[in-house]
Design an enzyme around this catalytic site. Structure first.
Site, mmCIF file in Angstrom:
data_model
loop_
_atom_site.group_PDB
_atom_site.id
_atom_site.type_symbol
_atom_site.label_atom_id
_atom_site.label_comp_id
_atom_site.label_asym_id
_atom_site.label_seq_id
_atom_site.Cartn_x
_atom_site.Cartn_y
_atom_site.Cartn_z
ATOM 1 N N GLY A 174 0.866 -1.213 -0.068
ATOM 2 C CA GLY A 174 0.061 -0.074 0.023
ATOM 3 C C GLY A 174 0.794 1.219 0.058
ATOM 4 O O GLY A 174 2.174 1.292 0.416
ATOM 5 N N GLN B 121 3.074 10.139 1.424
ATOM 6 C CA GLN B 121 4.464 9.387 1.148
ATOM 7 C C GLN B 121 5.051 9.632 0.046
ATOM 8 O O GLN B 121 6.441 9.588 0.071
ATOM 9 C CB GLN B 121 4.083 7.661 1.287
ATOM 10 C CG GLN B 121 3.488 7.535 2.556
ATOM 11 C CD GLN B 121 3.347 5.902 2.617
ATOM 12 O OE1 GLN B 121 2.426 5.302 2.142
ATOM 13 N NE2 GLN B 121 4.268 5.055 3.016
ATOM 14 N N CYS C 184 5.806 0.134 7.291
ATOM 15 C CA CYS C 184 5.549 1.118 6.423
ATOM 16 C C CYS C 184 6.647 1.425 5.595
ATOM 17 O O CYS C 184 7.929 1.333 5.983
ATOM 18 C CB CYS C 184 4.844 2.207 7.357
ATOM 19 S SG CYS C 184 4.457 3.743 6.343
ATOM 20 N N LEU C 185 6.316 1.859 4.420
ATOM 21 C CA LEU C 185 7.550 2.049 3.459
ATOM 22 C C LEU C 185 8.141 3.485 3.830
ATOM 23 O O LEU C 185 9.182 3.668 3.555
ATOM 24 C CB LEU C 185 6.978 2.323 2.191
ATOM 25 C CG LEU C 185 6.638 0.958 1.199
ATOM 26 C CD1 LEU C 185 5.856 1.141 0.034
ATOM 27 C CD2 LEU C 185 7.607 -0.225 1.292
ATOM 28 N N HIS D 115 -4.790 1.267 7.345
ATOM 29 C CA HIS D 115 -3.182 2.116 7.581
ATOM 30 C C HIS D 115 -3.197 3.197 6.481
ATOM 31 O O HIS D 115 -2.717 4.083 6.728
ATOM 32 C CB HIS D 115 -2.355 0.757 7.167
ATOM 33 C CG HIS D 115 -0.979 1.343 7.249
ATOM 34 N ND1 HIS D 115 0.196 0.974 8.113
ATOM 35 C CD2 HIS D 115 0.013 2.302 6.339
ATOM 36 C CE1 HIS D 115 1.338 1.419 7.911
ATOM 37 N NE2 HIS D 115 1.200 2.217 6.889
ATOM 38 N N GLU D 116 -3.622 2.843 5.403
ATOM 39 C CA GLU D 116 -3.435 3.889 4.108
ATOM 40 C C GLU D 116 -4.350 5.255 4.331
ATOM 41 O O GLU D 116 -3.932 6.387 4.221
ATOM 42 C CB GLU D 116 -3.664 3.340 2.776
ATOM 43 C CG GLU D 116 -2.889 2.181 2.304
ATOM 44 C CD GLU D 116 -1.426 2.230 2.720
ATOM 45 O OE1 GLU D 116 -0.801 3.499 2.512
ATOM 46 O OE2 GLU D 116 -0.637 1.298 2.945
ATOM 47 N N HIS E 197 -2.682 7.529 6.998
ATOM 48 C CA HIS E 197 -1.856 8.546 5.963
ATOM 49 C C HIS E 197 -2.354 9.723 5.623
ATOM 50 O O HIS E 197 -1.862 10.955 5.799
ATOM 51 C CB HIS E 197 -1.086 7.822 4.940
ATOM 52 C CG HIS E 197 0.060 6.796 5.397
ATOM 53 N ND1 HIS E 197 1.149 7.514 5.982
ATOM 54 C CD2 HIS E 197 0.124 5.472 5.227
ATOM 55 C CE1 HIS E 197 2.182 6.201 5.960
ATOM 56 N NE2 HIS E 197 1.484 5.171 5.743
HETATM 57 NI NI NI Z 1 2.433 3.343 5.700
#
Ligand code: NI
Length: 172
Positions: free
Chosen positions: A46, A51, A96-97, A139-140, A143
């Site tokens: 995701g 991000q 998380c990236l 989660h997304e 963000h």
């Molecule tokens: Ni994330």
């Protein structure tokens, strides 16, 4: 298609609430496809617009297992979710990236619906999302409100990750 730079913990853009998208333009669709490519390249399941430095309500998700399952890419503009009847809480590890090498358990509802605008400007609703897909949606969407999963981990998990978080925040 292009691989975009991913913002890392400590970057302010990750903490700003995102604006709703008024109109789905070809530029936004291209951006979303670049986000998918960036996510596959990372690799991750995701990615949310902040991000990659954009404070707009756009997320991309694909929770298919790479090399085992057919890809299931989702591009979601202005996504919203809520719990389904019969939903319970489930705890599972997340990463998380934007937080490389940081992991922690997060408790979230385990059955939700999600509603969003697709690349054609049409409203889509998916009911009874479960498992990784369910967790990833939440989660997304976090963000998009400037929230990160480390805001929701236990004190013990936070203590275990404290020095990594400090290093990430200071790395610039
Ligand atoms: Ni994330």
């Amino acid at each position: 298609m292009a691989i975009l730079d991913i913002n890392i913990y400590g970057d302010e853009v990750l903490r700003k609430p995102c604006k709703p998208i008024e109109k789905i333009t070809p530029e936004l669709v291209t951006l979303a496809k670049d986000m998918l490519e960036t996510m596959y390249d990372a690799p991750g399941c995701g990615l949310a617009a902040p991000q990659i430095g954009k404070n707009i309500r756009l997320v991309v998700i694909d929770t298919a297992i790479p090399d085992e399952e057919e890809p299931r890419p989702y591009i979601m503009f202005n996504p919203e979710w809520d719990v389904e009847p019969g939903s319970a809480l489930a705890t599972n590890e997340e990463g998380c990236l934007s937080l490389p090498d940081v992991w922690g358990n997060v408790t979230r509802p385990n059955k939700v619906w999600v509603s969003y605008i697709d690349v054609n400007g049409e409203r889509q609703t998916i009911h009874n999302c479960e498992g990784l897909f369910c967790r990833c949606i939440q989660h997304e969407c976090d963000h998009l409100d400037g929230k990160l999963f480390v805001d929701k981990i236990s004190t013990a998990d936070r203590a275990m990750n404290a020095s990594k978080l400090r290093k990430l925040a200071k790395r610039k």
